[in-house]
Design an enzyme around this catalytic site. Structure first.
Site, short mmCIF file in Angstrom:
data_model
loop_
_atom_site.label_atom_id
_atom_site.label_comp_id
_atom_site.label_asym_id
_atom_site.label_seq_id
_atom_site.Cartn_x
_atom_site.Cartn_y
_atom_site.Cartn_z
N ALA A 264 -2.60 -2.69 12.92
CA ALA A 264 -3.56 -2.76 12.00
C ALA A 264 -3.56 -3.74 11.02
CB ALA A 264 -4.29 -1.33 12.09
N SER B 211 -4.37 -0.09 3.27
CA SER B 211 -3.63 0.85 4.20
C SER B 211 -4.36 0.76 5.63
CB SER B 211 -3.75 2.47 3.85
OG SER B 211 -3.74 3.28 4.91
N GLY C 288 7.44 -1.52 2.33
CA GLY C 288 6.50 -1.45 1.48
C GLY C 288 6.77 0.07 0.32
N HIS D 112 -3.17 -5.50 7.42
CA HIS D 112 -3.63 -6.07 6.18
C HIS D 112 -2.97 -6.97 5.21
CE1 HIS D 112 -1.63 -2.94 4.21
NE2 HIS D 112 -2.10 -2.04 5.20
N HIS E 251 0.61 -6.00 4.61
CA HIS E 251 1.71 -6.33 5.51
C HIS E 251 2.13 -7.68 5.32
CE1 HIS E 251 -0.13 -2.86 7.73
NE2 HIS E 251 0.85 -2.33 7.57
N GLN F 219 6.66 9.98 15.35
CA GLN F 219 6.62 10.21 13.79
C GLN F 219 5.14 10.90 13.55
OE1 GLN F 219 7.08 5.81 12.57
NE2 GLN F 219 5.57 6.27 11.21
N ARG G 22 -5.31 2.83 7.80
CA ARG G 22 -6.04 4.26 7.84
C ARG G 22 -7.49 3.93 7.11
NH1 ARG G 22 -1.02 6.69 7.88
NH2 ARG G 22 -0.92 8.18 9.82
N GLN H 294 9.40 6.93 2.15
CA GLN H 294 10.03 6.23 3.44
C GLN H 294 11.39 5.50 2.94
OE1 GLN H 294 7.98 4.72 7.16
NE2 GLN H 294 8.01 2.90 5.91
N LYS I 147 4.59 1.41 -1.10
CA LYS I 147 3.45 2.38 -0.84
C LYS I 147 3.94 3.73 0.04
CE LYS I 147 -0.76 3.32 1.13
NZ LYS I 147 -0.52 3.86 2.39
P1 AMP Z 1 2.78 0.74 8.42
O1 AMP Z 1 1.98 -0.25 9.42
O2 AMP Z 1 1.63 1.55 7.66
O3 AMP Z 1 3.61 1.54 9.19
O4 AMP Z 1 3.45 -0.20 7.18
C1 AMP Z 1 4.22 -0.89 7.48
C2 AMP Z 1 5.01 -1.67 6.42
O5 AMP Z 1 3.98 -2.16 5.55
C3 AMP Z 1 5.39 -0.26 5.73
O6 AMP Z 1 6.93 -0.69 5.14
C4 AMP Z 1 4.69 -0.03 4.47
O7 AMP Z 1 5.16 0.39 3.28
C5 AMP Z 1 4.02 -1.42 4.23
N1 AMP Z 1 2.70 -1.35 3.48
C6 AMP Z 1 1.61 -0.63 3.86
N2 AMP Z 1 0.79 -0.69 3.06
C7 AMP Z 1 1.16 -1.56 2.34
C8 AMP Z 1 0.42 -2.24 0.95
N3 AMP Z 1 -0.78 -1.74 0.37
N4 AMP Z 1 1.19 -3.00 0.13
C9 AMP Z 1 2.45 -3.25 0.59
N5 AMP Z 1 3.07 -3.16 1.71
C10 AMP Z 1 2.29 -1.82 2.51
#
Ligand code: AMP
Length: 294
Positions: A32, A199, A161, A34, A37, A61, A201, A167, A163
């Site tokens: 998903a 995000s 990230g 954005h 990523h 998780q 979400r 983690q 964010k």
């Molecule tokens: P996720 O798919 O949510 O597990 O995120 C994958 C990676 O993208 C993780 O390292 C997150 O911290 C990073 N990430 C998610 N949102 C953002 C954002 N707004 N800016 C930068 N990195 C992000």
């Protein structure tokens, strides 16, 4: 761009690439995708010959089955974003591919067909706060999937990230404890124009919820300016509670003022070191997290 669903196929591809002396950057995600990523892919491309993105909604998780069921799965659209961004290969395994198929005895107990790992990570004080406190088992699932992905991809560098600040701290510690020879590169949080942290979400928010979601970042910005103007952490925590009491659509889960590295609560501001303000709040059915570090 190559798309692999099997570990064996990805490994064969990477073996050939490494024989050609190519360096590998790795961005683990749950899809998903954005711009946030894509900024990690961009960082990887700048430092490596090859950039690999994994897309795997890691069931172990999630401590909340509804959250797992609602998590957006958009592999086609994700690949359509990754290819023009210059990603070289996507690894999108099933849960059975990652964890193996459940045996007959496991299968009769579990609705899912994958075999749940029995290994357990304990990250001590790093996981007793914030996300770890409110999402029991979450970081164990993160630790297992990230170490497994590192073993499969064996990258030179990996991009996470900020964010997900906790983690990053946990992965950093896990890499030290397990001796992974991979460079960890934390990357800044990308935001929408109104300040909302990007995000996956966010797409589950209704139009009304999306309109007020920036109050999370507004709360963090307010807290930062209050701290910098000399208010104590206790005063700032009261101000943030009041901020969200005026926004009844939100259910504030936590707001913490912590040391950015140890993640432990700060009672008084020190002159040195980095402070992180971390927040989690529910808005409708969506749980959002954000942080600022200064
Ligand atoms: P996720 O798919 O949510 O597990 O995120 C994958 C990676 O993208 C993780 O390292 C997150 O911290 C990073 N990430 C998610 N949102 C953002 C954002 N707004 N800016 C930068 N990195 C992000």
């Amino acid at each position: 761009m190559h798309i692999f669903h099997s570990i064996a196929d990805l490994r064969s591809y990477l073996r050939v690439q490494r024989q050609q002396g190519k360096t590998v950057g790795f961005v683990p995600t749950m899809g998903a995708l954005h711009e946030g990523h894509l900024s990690l892919i961009e960082a990887s491309k700048a430092q490596n010959d090859l950039s690999i993105c994994s897309i795997f909604v890691n069931p172990i998780q999630f401590n909340n089955p509804d959250d797992l069921a609602r998590y957006p799965r958009t592999l086609g659209a994700d690949c359509a974003m990754l290819a023009p961004a210059g990603c070289d290969a996507v690894f999108a395994p099933s849960a059975e591919e990652m964890y193996g198929k459940a045996t007959a005895s496991e299968g009769s107990k579990l609705s899912n067909a994958y075999s749940k790992p029995i290994l357990k990570f304990d990250f001590g004080a790093l996981e007793h706060v914030m996300e770890g406190q409110f999402r029991p088992g979450h970081f164990n699932g993160v630790g297992i999937v990230v170490s497994k992905l590192f073993n499969i991809v064996q990258p030179d560098r990996t991009y996470f990230g900020q964010k997900d600040l906790q983690q990053v701290a946990i992965v950093r510690r896990m890499m030290i404890d397990l001796g992974f020879q991979i460079e960890l590169h934390p990357c800044p949080t990308l935001r929408e124009l109104d300040g909302l942290a990007m995000s996956s979400r966010n797409r589950n928010l209704t139009t009304e919820e999306r309109a007020i979601a920036p109050h999370i970042f507004k709360g963090l910005s307010l807290a930062k300016s209050l701290l910098l103007s000399g208010r104590t952490p206790a005063e700032v925590k009261r101000a943030i509670s009041a901020h969200f009491e005026q926004q009844p659509a939100f259910r504030l889960e936590y707001f913490e003022i912590v040391d950015a590295h140890s993640l432990q609560t700060i009672e008084a501001m020190a002159d040195t070191g980095q402070t992180a303000l971390c927040i989690a709040a529910h808005l409708g059915k969506v749980r959002l997290i954000d942080n600022v570090v200064f």
